[in-house]
Design a protein around this motif. Sequence first.
Motif, PDB file in Angstrom:
ATOM      1  N   ASN A   1       0.811  -1.225   0.000  1.00 42.76           N
ATOM      2  CA  ASN A   1       0.000   0.000   0.000  1.00 42.76           C
ATOM      3  C   ASN A   1       0.836   1.263   0.000  1.00 42.76           C
ATOM      4  OD1 ASN A   1      -3.098  -0.527   0.881  1.00 42.76           O
ATOM      5  ND2 ASN A   1      -1.744  -2.161   1.575  1.00 42.76           N
TER       6      ASN A   1
ATOM      7  N   ARG B   1      -1.811   6.404   3.202  1.00 45.89           N
ATOM      8  CA  ARG B   1      -2.211   7.808   3.092  1.00 45.89           C
ATOM      9  C   ARG B   1      -2.262   8.481   4.449  1.00 45.89           C
ATOM     10  NH1 ARG B   1      -6.448   6.179  -1.563  1.00 45.89           N
ATOM     11  NH2 ARG B   1      -7.424   5.041   0.148  1.00 45.89           N
TER      12      ARG B   1
ATOM     13  N   ASP C   1      -5.109   4.129   6.744  1.00 41.17           N
ATOM     14  CA  ASP C   1      -5.749   4.242   5.433  1.00 41.17           C
ATOM     15  C   ASP C   1      -4.692   4.018   4.356  1.00 41.17           C
ATOM     16  OD1 ASP C   1      -7.375   4.856   3.260  1.00 41.17           O
ATOM     17  OD2 ASP C   1      -7.084   7.018   3.489  1.00 41.17           O
TER      18      ASP C   1
ATOM     19  N   ASP D   1      -3.882   2.855   0.117  1.00 41.60           N
ATOM     20  CA  ASP D   1      -4.581   2.993  -1.163  1.00 41.60           C
ATOM     21  C   ASP D   1      -5.189   1.682  -1.669  1.00 41.60           C
ATOM     22  OD1 ASP D   1      -2.177   1.835  -1.862  1.00 41.60           O
ATOM     23  OD2 ASP D   1      -1.888   3.062  -3.661  1.00 41.60           O
TER      24      ASP D   1
ATOM     25  N   GLU E   1      -7.565   0.239   1.829  1.00 48.61           N
ATOM     26  CA  GLU E   1      -8.496   1.280   2.316  1.00 48.61           C
ATOM     27  C   GLU E   1      -8.401   1.368   3.830  1.00 48.61           C
ATOM     28  OE1 GLU E   1     -12.249   0.914   0.273  1.00 48.61           O
ATOM     29  OE2 GLU E   1     -11.228   0.925  -1.652  1.00 48.61           O
ATOM     30  N   ASP E   2      -9.514   1.216   4.582  1.00 49.84           N
ATOM     31  CA  ASP E   2      -9.413   1.432   6.030  1.00 49.84           C
ATOM     32  C   ASP E   2      -9.210   0.129   6.778  1.00 49.84           C
ATOM     33  OD1 ASP E   2      -9.960   4.016   5.477  1.00 49.84           O
ATOM     34  OD2 ASP E   2     -12.108   3.834   5.880  1.00 49.84           O
TER      35      ASP E   2
END
Length: 428
Positions: free
Chosen positions: A151, A154, A289, A291, A294-295
């Motif tokens: 990932n 973020r 978070d 990419d 996601e969460d």
Amino acid sequence: MSQEEINVALLGFGTVGTGVYKVMQRQKPEMMQKLDVSLNIRYILVRNVQRHMDKVEDPEILVTSFDSILADPGIDIVIELMGGIEPAYTYIKSALEAGKSVVTANKDLIAERGGELIQLAEENHVELRFEAAVAGGIPIISPLLNSLAANEIRSIMGIVNGTTNYILSKMTDEGMDYQEALAQATKLGYAEADPTADVEGHDAGRKIAIMATIAFHSRVTFKDVYTEGITKITAKDIAYAKALGWVIKLIALARNTREGIEVKVHPMLLPETHPLSSVGGSYNAVYVDGDAVEDVMFYGKGAGEMPTASAVMGDVFSVARRIKDHCQGSTRDYVYRNIPIKRVENTRSAYYVRMRVENKPGVLATIASIFGNNSVSIEQVIQKNKIENDAELVIITSNVKERHIKDALLILESSSVVRGKATMIRVY
Ligand code: HSE
């Protein structure tokens, strides 16, 4: 030929050291099964042998000098649990240089000199692990380094200090004020005699510096982190937040933005529906978070004897496996970017502002125009006319630059319509 035993030395025998010793004792047969190697504690470095005699089966393992540990070629892993910068730094450095792997729970040291120690581990083909340095028993360092490696992270948002989360939870659930909740936390042993590092956000600041470095592959140290603690949060603010459907949490936040890394610790109003809002008492949680994923949220006990020992021992297992498989030396410096740190004044947020104001015609208009002149747009206003002849105003702004809200507050506080200082809390 495979190694038949792996020997470790414990530096420090306080709360976490005792937990590690207990886990080692009770997991011994299981460890043989899992690792196919015997994992033994050969030394425990203490200041006073007498004080710890009845805590161990074999008092011979208690020593007061690090030199005997360093000089023993049979020691494969040094587990540092002393805390603080010195002598922990010197001991870890010497151990790595002597070809011994190190597992540590020392967040102060990793947040300040982690980069240097990781490079040293890499140069000496040994391992350096520190899962227990961030959020105690919660696995977060290894997931960031391994499971989430695909990932672009973020942001990371965490409740990573149990003391302050306990205090804020008491204020929220039982209407206590800050001093009363702190006194209770101290009585129950959640808060230390000097609670400064916890209540001022420094402890959380060190943890977010470590997580940000790993997540964004760019060096973030504690001095890069903007910290603001919970000492100014009042029962009144908690009550306003509740009425608006929010809870106040001490949030450690790191974001990788186009203008640089944002890294800060401060109280924040979170919607009651946010997953972090339900993290109560002394529990910790980290919300990441990425990419692709996601969460994702990690939740659990962020401190304490056995939860922290669990994290330490997880690292010991992983290093022991590498030693056994003759592939020790996997530690690599994960920093390969040089992203600037964004000044807090340039970060953006919505804000909650509470202030006592003169109650007469035109005051609201004056305040609104000061906000407007400083590029701060207002989303919501609550007014209560309760304090003598003054009114209390709570204003929620839209998402604005921190320097704009700070400029507006400076002007407001020096104007004749606002009494004293305003309270400002960031809103998610
Ligand atoms: N003092 C910390 C806390 C635990 O209250 O969560 C150790 O980092």
